[in-house]
Write a protein that holds these residues in place. Structure first.
Motif, short mmCIF file in Angstrom:
data_model
loop_
_atom_site.label_atom_id
_atom_site.label_comp_id
_atom_site.label_asym_id
_atom_site.label_seq_id
_atom_site.Cartn_x
_atom_site.Cartn_y
_atom_site.Cartn_z
N VAL A 135 33.79 -8.32 39.19
CA VAL A 135 34.64 -8.35 40.39
C VAL A 135 35.97 -9.04 40.10
O VAL A 135 37.05 -8.50 40.36
N VAL A 136 35.90 -10.24 39.56
CA VAL A 136 37.12 -11.02 39.31
C VAL A 136 38.00 -10.32 38.26
O VAL A 136 39.23 -10.24 38.42
N SER A 137 37.39 -9.79 37.22
CA SER A 137 38.16 -9.12 36.17
C SER A 137 38.95 -7.95 36.72
O SER A 137 40.15 -7.81 36.43
N PHE A 138 38.31 -7.12 37.55
CA PHE A 138 39.00 -5.93 38.05
C PHE A 138 39.97 -6.26 39.17
O PHE A 138 40.92 -5.50 39.41
N GLN A 139 39.77 -7.39 39.86
CA GLN A 139 40.80 -7.83 40.79
C GLN A 139 42.06 -8.23 40.04
O GLN A 139 43.18 -7.88 40.43
N LEU A 140 41.89 -8.97 38.95
CA LEU A 140 43.05 -9.41 38.18
C LEU A 140 43.73 -8.25 37.46
O LEU A 140 44.97 -8.12 37.49
N ILE A 141 42.94 -7.38 36.83
CA ILE A 141 43.51 -6.22 36.13
C ILE A 141 44.20 -5.30 37.13
O ILE A 141 45.31 -4.80 36.88
N GLY A 142 43.54 -5.07 38.27
CA GLY A 142 44.15 -4.23 39.30
C GLY A 142 45.45 -4.82 39.80
O GLY A 142 46.42 -4.08 40.06
N GLY A 143 45.52 -6.14 39.94
CA GLY A 143 46.75 -6.78 40.37
C GLY A 143 47.87 -6.57 39.37
O GLY A 143 49.01 -6.26 39.75
N VAL A 144 47.56 -6.70 38.08
CA VAL A 144 48.58 -6.46 37.05
C VAL A 144 49.08 -5.02 37.11
O VAL A 144 50.29 -4.76 37.04
N CYS A 145 48.16 -4.08 37.29
CA CYS A 145 48.55 -2.65 37.36
C CYS A 145 49.41 -2.36 38.59
O CYS A 145 50.34 -1.55 38.53
N LEU A 146 49.12 -3.02 39.71
CA LEU A 146 49.95 -2.85 40.90
C LEU A 146 51.37 -3.34 40.64
O LEU A 146 52.35 -2.72 41.06
N GLY A 147 51.48 -4.47 39.93
CA GLY A 147 52.80 -4.94 39.57
C GLY A 147 53.54 -3.98 38.66
O GLY A 147 54.76 -3.77 38.80
N LEU A 148 52.80 -3.34 37.76
CA LEU A 148 53.42 -2.37 36.85
C LEU A 148 53.88 -1.11 37.59
O LEU A 148 54.81 -0.44 37.15
N VAL A 149 53.22 -0.77 38.72
CA VAL A 149 53.71 0.34 39.55
C VAL A 149 55.13 0.03 40.01
O VAL A 149 56.03 0.88 39.93
#
Length: 441
Positions: A83-97
């Motif tokens: 859960v925590v890993s994909f929240q953090l990875i997803g957050g980074v990817c949103l920033g890259l959008v």
């Protein structure tokens, strides 16, 4: 679908009020960032409706296929780690959008990053629900079920109101691309903050794998679960029903917000991004939640079989408000907001029917949890299929005739609902229940 996870008979000492809201807010926020915010961003960037429909449908296909890789998440030491890993990875990817909007090849880069966001979010959904189930006993699961829906829809409220309002205001002051860069960087920061908070607040929910369980064993179990699903009596009719249920709703949820933005001389209402956020994201979200609650009580009182036709009509008949709006093209935000509230209330009210159909008719049996996950994947498949073609149909028909078509798309599922069973086959009749078990779900 995989080896048994930890028992939920010993509830976590962590107070659920400390982590359930943040867990499900983190589930809803990236979903609606992809489903709502990205579509409005692409509209502002000048994409046509058919292109928006095609690409957003393709990006959201991650939610179709998530049951196929979900069993392998049991190989991680804990659900909390996933859960925590994909929240953090997803957050980074949103920033890259957001950063991708500044590139010369912005469109391809945005699609790639949004696809990664969707994969992270879909994977997170699986671990999120698993952690909730594993960390609470049956009483706790029931007690906090309302919180899960409330905070998932808080993600919709923040996305469809706050972020669109902000994006619309920034478009006027900074320009389109910089505005949406800021918006997606804000969403990214919110997801990273949630990940950091949840790294402290979430219960461990450790995965306890059976002896000898590995990726190969899980793959074998997965194959058996899939085979058992397609051996269920009447499953192909159920699949058809699930896909058709969302035929009208998927199209109007895709084109409706774009219609609100479209210029008046092209048949739309000519609203700004901020105005769409105000009428669709605020009053629309409140109406959707109210409709969902009312639909649940309505179905509980009548039973699924008696309630189903009314639920299907509730999802689809309010779409007539879009036809009215396309004909009248009113200027008043109060009139537009009232009409959209009726549509969203009906959407929330009737959507309960599909959820309960999958739970009570399709899922029961030996692999109930896994088969419910497959049913939700098929539901998303139906949504994506009709979402994909919605822009092409709208461009071919124009807005007025498109909204008539959307209402007509409800007729097949309404008829089918009166011809098929609304209860699961008896276990003794279910050939999937007699399938050889590789391991418990």
């Amino acid at each position: 679908m995989s080896a048994p996870a930890e028992s939920n008979t010993n509830p976590s000492p962590h107070s659920p009020l400390r982590w359930v809201p943040s867990l499900y807010f983190a589930q809803g926020l990236p979903f609606y960032a992809v489903a709502i915010v990205a579509a409005q961003m692409l509209k502002s960037m000048g994409l046509a409706n058919d292109a928006i429909g095609h690409w957003t449908a393709a990006i959201m296909s991650a939610w179709i296929f998530k049951p196929l890789w979900s069993p392998f998440l049991e190989l991680a030491p804990s659900k909390k780690l996933v859960v925590v890993s994909f929240q953090l990875i997803g957050g980074v990817c949103l920033g890259l959008v957001g950063l991708a909007l500044q590139l010369p090849f912005w469109f391809g880069a945005c699609v790639a990053m949004l696809t990664l966001v969707a994969i992270c979010s879909a994977t997170h959904d699986v671990a999120c629900d698993g952690l909730y189930i594993a960390s609470l006993d049956a009483t706790g699961q029931a007690r906090y079920a309302g919180w899960t829906g409330t905070f998932f829809n808080a993600g919709r409220f923040i996305s469809a109101s706050g972020l669109l309002l902000l994006g619309g205001w920034l478009e006027k002051t900074m320009g389109v691309a910089p505005a949406w860069t800021v918006v997606f960087c804000i969403v990214a920061a919110m997801m990273v903050a949630l990940g950091l908070y949840n790294s402290w607040a979430l219960p461990p929910a450790r995965n306890t794998l059976a002896v000898g369980t590995n990726a190969a064993a899980i793959a074998g179990t997965l194959w058996e679960v899939i085979a058992a699903f397609f051996r269920k009596p009447g499953i192909w009719v159920s699949i058809l029903f699930i896909i058709l249920f969302r035929a009208g709703e998927a199209q109007v949820q895709t084109i409706g917000p774009l219609f609100l933005r479209e210029a008046r001389h092209l048949g739309g209402l000519g609203l700004s991004t901020m105005e769409v956020g105000a009428v669709y994201g605020t009053v629309g979200t409140v109406a959707f939640i109210a409709g969902s609650v009312a639909g649940g009580y309505f179905t509980a009182r009548l039973g699924l079989k008696r309630a189903m036709l009314a639920l299907i009509l509730a999802v689809n008949l309010p779409n007539a408000v879009f036809y009215y709006l396309s004909m009248a093209q009113p200027d008043s935000l109060a009139v537009i907001g009232t009409a959209l509230s009726a549509e969203m209330f009906g959407y929330g009210f009737g959507f309960v029917g599909l959820i309960l159909y999958m739970m009570q008719v399709v899922a029961p049996g030996k692999y109930q949890t896994a088969h419910y996950a497959f049913a939700t994947g098929i539901m998303q498949l139906g949504f994506s299929l009709f979402k994909y073609v919605s822009g092409d149909i709208q461009l071919a028909l124009g807005y007025q005739h498109f909204f008539l078509w959307v209402m007509a798309a409800a007729v097949p599922v309404a008829v089918l609902s009166q011809l098929i069973p609304m209860q699961a086959p008896r276990v003794s009749d279910d050939v999937s229940a007699r399938a050889g078990a590789v391991g418990p779900v």
